[in-house]
Design a protein around this motif. Structure first.
Motif, PDB file in Angstrom:
ATOM      1  N   ASP A 109       0.720  -1.217  -0.055  1.00 44.39           N
ATOM      2  CA  ASP A 109       0.093   0.037  -0.145  1.00 44.39           C
ATOM      3  C   ASP A 109       0.823   1.138   0.087  1.00 44.39           C
ATOM      4  O   ASP A 109       0.401   2.245   0.421  1.00 44.39           O
ATOM      5  CB  ASP A 109      -1.148  -0.047   1.091  1.00 44.39           C
ATOM      6  N   THR A 110       2.000   1.221  -0.603  1.00 47.61           N
ATOM      7  CA  THR A 110       2.923   2.311  -0.578  1.00 47.61           C
ATOM      8  C   THR A 110       3.392   2.398  -2.228  1.00 47.61           C
ATOM      9  O   THR A 110       4.530   2.256  -2.490  1.00 47.61           O
ATOM     10  CB  THR A 110       4.012   2.196   0.199  1.00 47.61           C
ATOM     11  N   PRO A 111       2.445   2.568  -3.108  1.00 47.19           N
ATOM     12  CA  PRO A 111       2.761   2.505  -4.783  1.00 47.19           C
ATOM     13  C   PRO A 111       3.531   3.414  -5.035  1.00 47.19           C
ATOM     14  O   PRO A 111       4.315   3.169  -6.038  1.00 47.19           O
ATOM     15  CB  PRO A 111       1.363   2.672  -5.134  1.00 47.19           C
ATOM     16  N   ASP A 122       5.604  -2.633  -6.266  1.00 53.63           N
ATOM     17  CA  ASP A 122       4.103  -3.234  -5.554  1.00 53.63           C
ATOM     18  C   ASP A 122       4.607  -4.482  -5.066  1.00 53.63           C
ATOM     19  O   ASP A 122       3.665  -5.257  -4.824  1.00 53.63           O
ATOM     20  CB  ASP A 122       3.235  -3.281  -6.643  1.00 53.63           C
ATOM     21  N   HIS A 131       2.719   4.978   7.782  1.00 53.01           N
ATOM     22  CA  HIS A 131       1.276   5.323   7.405  1.00 53.01           C
ATOM     23  C   HIS A 131       0.907   6.274   8.562  1.00 53.01           C
ATOM     24  O   HIS A 131       1.279   6.093   9.789  1.00 53.01           O
ATOM     25  CB  HIS A 131       0.312   4.280   7.634  1.00 53.01           C
ATOM     26  N   ASN A 163      -1.594   9.338  -0.658  1.00 51.33           N
ATOM     27  CA  ASN A 163      -2.541   8.053  -0.090  1.00 51.33           C
ATOM     28  C   ASN A 163      -2.379   7.147  -1.077  1.00 51.33           C
ATOM     29  O   ASN A 163      -2.249   7.162  -2.432  1.00 51.33           O
ATOM     30  CB  ASN A 163      -3.770   8.577   0.053  1.00 51.33           C
ATOM     31  N   PRO A 164      -2.857   5.907  -0.347  1.00 52.38           N
ATOM     32  CA  PRO A 164      -2.821   4.572  -1.327  1.00 52.38           C
ATOM     33  C   PRO A 164      -4.001   4.378  -2.029  1.00 52.38           C
ATOM     34  O   PRO A 164      -3.940   3.328  -2.780  1.00 52.38           O
ATOM     35  CB  PRO A 164      -2.427   3.596  -0.444  1.00 52.38           C
ATOM     36  N   SER A 172       0.391   7.180   2.832  1.00 53.24           N
ATOM     37  CA  SER A 172       1.447   6.390   2.722  1.00 53.24           C
ATOM     38  C   SER A 172       2.673   7.250   2.449  1.00 53.24           C
ATOM     39  O   SER A 172       3.189   7.685   1.138  1.00 53.24           O
ATOM     40  CB  SER A 172       1.489   5.258   1.999  1.00 53.24           C
TER      41      SER A 172
END
Length: 242
Positions: A109-111, A122, A131, A163-164, A172
Protein backbone atom coordinates in the motif's frame (compact mmCIF):
# COMPACT_ATOMS: atom_id res chain seq x y z
CA UNK A 1 -9.32 15.78 24.65
CA UNK A 2 -12.50 13.71 24.30
CA UNK A 3 -10.69 11.30 21.98
CA UNK A 4 -7.90 10.79 24.49
CA UNK A 5 -10.57 9.92 27.06
CA UNK A 6 -12.29 7.63 24.56
CA UNK A 7 -9.03 5.88 23.76
CA UNK A 8 -8.35 5.28 27.45
CA UNK A 9 -11.83 3.88 28.00
CA UNK A 10 -11.45 1.63 24.98
CA UNK A 11 -8.18 0.28 26.35
CA UNK A 12 -9.80 -0.57 29.67
CA UNK A 13 -12.26 -2.79 27.79
CA UNK A 14 -9.58 -4.59 25.72
CA UNK A 15 -8.30 -7.99 26.77
CA UNK A 16 -4.61 -8.16 25.89
CA UNK A 17 -4.02 -11.72 24.78
CA UNK A 18 -4.43 -14.12 21.92
CA UNK A 19 -7.40 -14.03 19.57
CA UNK A 20 -8.16 -16.40 16.77
CA UNK A 21 -7.55 -13.79 14.07
CA UNK A 22 -3.95 -13.18 15.11
CA UNK A 23 -2.59 -16.30 13.42
CA UNK A 24 0.77 -17.37 14.78
CA UNK A 25 1.74 -14.13 16.54
CA UNK A 26 2.67 -14.85 20.16
CA UNK A 27 1.22 -12.15 22.45
CA UNK A 28 4.27 -12.58 24.69
CA UNK A 29 6.71 -12.09 21.81
CA UNK A 30 9.57 -9.98 23.20
CA UNK A 31 9.79 -8.22 19.83
CA UNK A 32 6.36 -6.70 20.52
CA UNK A 33 6.71 -5.84 24.22
CA UNK A 34 7.37 -2.13 24.55
CA UNK A 35 10.10 -0.94 26.88
CA UNK A 36 9.97 2.77 26.01
CA UNK A 37 8.67 5.25 23.46
CA UNK A 38 10.06 8.63 22.48
CA UNK A 39 9.60 11.42 19.96
CA UNK A 40 12.51 13.84 19.64
CA UNK A 41 12.43 17.15 17.79
CA UNK A 42 15.76 17.90 16.10
CA UNK A 43 15.09 21.51 15.16
CA UNK A 44 18.45 22.00 13.46
CA UNK A 45 17.56 19.30 10.95
CA UNK A 46 13.85 20.15 10.72
CA UNK A 47 12.75 16.64 11.71
CA UNK A 48 10.97 14.67 14.41
CA UNK A 49 12.43 11.24 15.19
CA UNK A 50 9.86 8.76 16.52
CA UNK A 51 11.07 5.56 18.18
CA UNK A 52 9.77 2.55 20.05
CA UNK A 53 12.11 0.35 22.06
CA UNK A 54 11.07 -3.25 22.75
CA UNK A 55 12.34 -6.04 24.97
CA UNK A 56 13.51 -8.08 21.97
CA UNK A 57 14.38 -7.15 18.38
CA UNK A 58 12.11 -4.48 16.92
CA UNK A 59 10.66 -5.42 13.56
CA UNK A 60 12.02 -8.97 13.65
CA UNK A 61 8.54 -10.51 13.90
CA UNK A 62 6.26 -10.29 10.85
CA UNK A 63 2.89 -11.96 10.24
CA UNK A 64 2.46 -15.02 8.04
CA UNK A 65 0.88 -14.30 4.66
CA UNK A 66 -2.79 -15.20 4.24
CA UNK A 67 -2.38 -15.47 0.47
CA UNK A 68 -5.02 -12.86 -0.35
CA UNK A 69 -6.08 -9.33 0.54
CA UNK A 70 -9.26 -10.36 2.38
CA UNK A 71 -8.13 -11.40 5.85
CA UNK A 72 -4.57 -10.18 5.27
CA UNK A 73 -2.67 -9.72 8.56
CA UNK A 74 -1.00 -6.44 9.47
CA UNK A 75 1.44 -5.99 12.34
CA UNK A 76 2.06 -2.51 13.68
CA UNK A 77 4.15 -0.35 15.97
CA UNK A 78 1.79 2.57 16.46
CA UNK A 79 2.06 6.07 17.98
CA UNK A 80 -1.41 7.46 18.86
CA UNK A 81 -1.23 11.26 19.21
CA UNK A 82 -3.31 14.33 19.87
CA UNK A 83 -2.33 15.85 16.52
CA UNK A 84 -5.14 17.12 14.31
CA UNK A 85 -5.95 15.36 11.03
CA UNK A 86 -5.27 18.62 9.21
CA UNK A 87 -1.71 18.62 10.61
CA UNK A 88 -0.86 15.60 8.45
CA UNK A 89 -2.77 16.47 5.27
CA UNK A 90 -6.27 15.11 5.89
CA UNK A 91 -9.44 17.14 5.85
CA UNK A 92 -10.87 18.03 9.24
CA UNK A 93 -12.51 14.98 10.78
CA UNK A 94 -13.10 13.39 14.18
CA UNK A 95 -10.66 10.72 15.30
CA UNK A 96 -7.21 9.95 16.66
CA UNK A 97 -4.24 10.70 14.43
CA UNK A 98 -1.59 7.99 14.66
CA UNK A 99 1.75 7.26 13.06
CA UNK A 100 1.71 3.54 12.26
CA UNK A 101 4.77 1.54 11.26
CA UNK A 102 3.45 -1.61 9.63
CA UNK A 103 4.43 -4.82 7.85
CA UNK A 104 2.03 -7.03 5.85
CA UNK A 105 3.22 -9.67 3.37
CA UNK A 106 0.01 -9.98 1.29
CA UNK A 107 -0.21 -6.54 -0.29
CA UNK A 108 1.65 -3.29 -0.94
CA UNK A 109 0.00 0.00 0.00
CA UNK A 110 2.94 2.31 -0.75
CA UNK A 111 2.71 2.54 -4.56
CA UNK A 112 5.05 5.52 -4.79
CA UNK A 113 7.88 3.97 -2.79
CA UNK A 114 10.25 1.06 -3.38
CA UNK A 115 11.27 0.11 0.16
CA UNK A 116 13.34 -2.94 -0.80
CA UNK A 117 15.03 -1.07 -3.68
CA UNK A 118 14.46 -3.79 -6.30
CA UNK A 119 12.92 -1.35 -8.82
CA UNK A 120 9.51 -3.00 -8.36
CA UNK A 121 7.06 -0.77 -6.52
CA UNK A 122 4.28 -3.18 -5.60
CA UNK A 123 6.04 -6.08 -3.85
CA UNK A 124 7.36 -4.75 -0.56
CA UNK A 125 4.44 -4.60 1.86
CA UNK A 126 6.33 -6.87 4.26
CA UNK A 127 9.05 -4.22 4.63
CA UNK A 128 8.43 -1.92 7.59
CA UNK A 129 6.94 1.33 6.34
CA UNK A 130 5.06 4.36 7.64
CA UNK A 131 1.41 5.42 7.50
CA UNK A 132 -0.54 8.32 8.90
CA UNK A 133 -3.98 7.05 9.90
CA UNK A 134 -7.05 8.34 11.71
CA UNK A 135 -8.41 5.84 14.24
CA UNK A 136 -11.97 5.70 15.53
CA UNK A 137 -13.84 3.54 18.00
CA UNK A 138 -15.21 0.35 16.43
CA UNK A 139 -16.83 -2.29 18.64
CA UNK A 140 -17.05 -4.76 15.75
CA UNK A 141 -13.44 -5.83 16.35
CA UNK A 142 -11.79 -7.14 19.51
CA UNK A 143 -9.27 -4.30 19.69
CA UNK A 144 -12.07 -1.72 19.68
CA UNK A 145 -10.51 0.55 17.04
CA UNK A 146 -10.35 0.78 13.25
CA UNK A 147 -8.97 3.09 10.60
CA UNK A 148 -11.72 5.56 9.77
CA UNK A 149 -13.51 4.91 6.47
CA UNK A 150 -15.40 7.33 4.27
CA UNK A 151 -17.67 7.39 1.23
CA UNK A 152 -15.38 7.59 -1.79
CA UNK A 153 -17.84 9.95 -3.48
CA UNK A 154 -17.75 12.48 -0.62
CA UNK A 155 -16.24 15.70 -2.06
CA UNK A 156 -15.45 17.02 1.43
CA UNK A 157 -12.85 14.32 2.12
CA UNK A 158 -9.27 15.39 1.54
CA UNK A 159 -6.27 13.04 1.58
CA UNK A 160 -2.61 13.80 0.89
CA UNK A 161 -1.57 13.00 -2.70
CA UNK A 162 0.62 10.17 -1.34
CA UNK A 163 -2.43 8.20 -0.11
CA UNK A 164 -2.69 4.58 -1.35
CA UNK A 165 -6.13 5.00 -2.93
CA UNK A 166 -8.22 3.22 -0.30
CA UNK A 167 -11.47 4.76 1.11
CA UNK A 168 -9.90 5.27 4.53
CA UNK A 169 -8.10 8.11 6.27
CA UNK A 170 -4.67 6.67 5.49
CA UNK A 171 -1.56 8.11 3.92
CA UNK A 172 1.63 6.43 2.71
CA UNK A 173 4.09 9.30 3.16
CA UNK A 174 7.27 7.39 2.41
CA UNK A 175 9.13 8.36 5.58
CA UNK A 176 12.34 6.49 6.38
CA UNK A 177 11.79 3.58 8.81
CA UNK A 178 14.85 2.01 10.43
CA UNK A 179 15.11 -1.06 12.67
CA UNK A 180 18.14 -1.10 14.94
CA UNK A 181 18.32 -3.86 17.53
CA UNK A 182 15.62 -3.14 20.10
CA UNK A 183 14.56 0.07 18.33
CA UNK A 184 12.29 0.88 15.42
CA UNK A 185 12.42 4.51 14.28
CA UNK A 186 10.79 6.74 11.70
CA UNK A 187 12.08 10.13 10.57
CA UNK A 188 9.38 12.71 9.83
CA UNK A 189 10.23 16.09 8.24
CA UNK A 190 8.64 18.93 10.18
CA UNK A 191 7.03 20.47 7.13
CA UNK A 192 5.22 17.18 6.49
CA UNK A 193 3.34 17.52 9.79
CA UNK A 194 2.46 21.22 9.90
CA UNK A 195 5.71 22.00 11.76
CA UNK A 196 4.30 20.49 14.94
CA UNK A 197 6.90 19.89 17.65
CA UNK A 198 4.75 19.95 20.80
CA UNK A 199 2.16 17.20 21.10
CA UNK A 200 1.17 14.25 23.25
CA UNK A 201 1.62 10.64 22.22
CA UNK A 202 1.78 7.01 23.32
CA UNK A 203 3.17 3.76 21.93
CA UNK A 204 1.30 0.56 21.04
CA UNK A 205 2.03 -2.73 19.30
CA UNK A 206 -1.00 -4.30 17.68
CA UNK A 207 -2.37 -6.87 15.25
CA UNK A 208 -4.68 -5.56 12.53
CA UNK A 209 -6.51 -7.28 9.70
CA UNK A 210 -7.90 -6.31 6.31
CA UNK A 211 -11.52 -7.06 5.47
CA UNK A 212 -12.98 -6.80 1.97
CA UNK A 213 -15.91 -9.22 2.23
CA UNK A 214 -17.86 -8.72 5.46
CA UNK A 215 -20.20 -5.76 5.88
CA UNK A 216 -20.19 -6.12 9.66
CA UNK A 217 -16.41 -5.59 9.98
CA UNK A 218 -14.25 -2.55 9.23
CA UNK A 219 -11.89 -2.49 6.25
CA UNK A 220 -8.88 -2.33 8.57
CA UNK A 221 -9.55 -3.10 12.22
CA UNK A 222 -7.44 -3.58 15.33
CA UNK A 223 -7.99 -7.13 16.58
CA UNK A 224 -5.39 -7.38 19.30
CA UNK A 225 -3.22 -5.06 21.38
CA UNK A 226 0.03 -6.62 22.56
CA UNK A 227 1.68 -3.83 24.53
CA UNK A 228 1.03 -0.21 25.53
CA UNK A 229 3.87 2.07 26.61
CA UNK A 230 1.85 4.02 29.17
CA UNK A 231 -0.22 1.04 30.29
CA UNK A 232 -3.50 2.91 29.82
CA UNK A 233 -3.30 4.70 26.45
CA UNK A 234 -3.56 8.09 28.13
CA UNK A 235 -1.03 9.72 25.76
CA UNK A 236 1.13 10.99 28.62
CA UNK A 237 4.35 11.55 26.70
CA UNK A 238 5.58 14.88 25.30
CA UNK A 239 8.04 15.62 22.52
CA UNK A 240 11.58 16.20 23.73
CA UNK A 241 13.84 18.72 22.00
CA UNK A 242 17.50 18.59 21.06
Amino acid sequence: MKYIIMLTLMFLSITVGACEESQDINPDDQNLLIRSVQVTNLERFGINVWEIEVEGAAGASVPTAAGQLDGAPVLGYVFPTNLRPTDVGFSSTEGIVAMALTAHPDFDDTPLWDENNDQVYDNDGVEWHAHWVVLVEDERVDGGLAVKQFDASDPEVLLPPTNPGMPMYMDSPGFQVVTDGAFIRVIVPMYRMNNQSSFSYDGVTAYMQVNTSLSDKPMLGVYEVYSVASGDLSLPYQVSKE
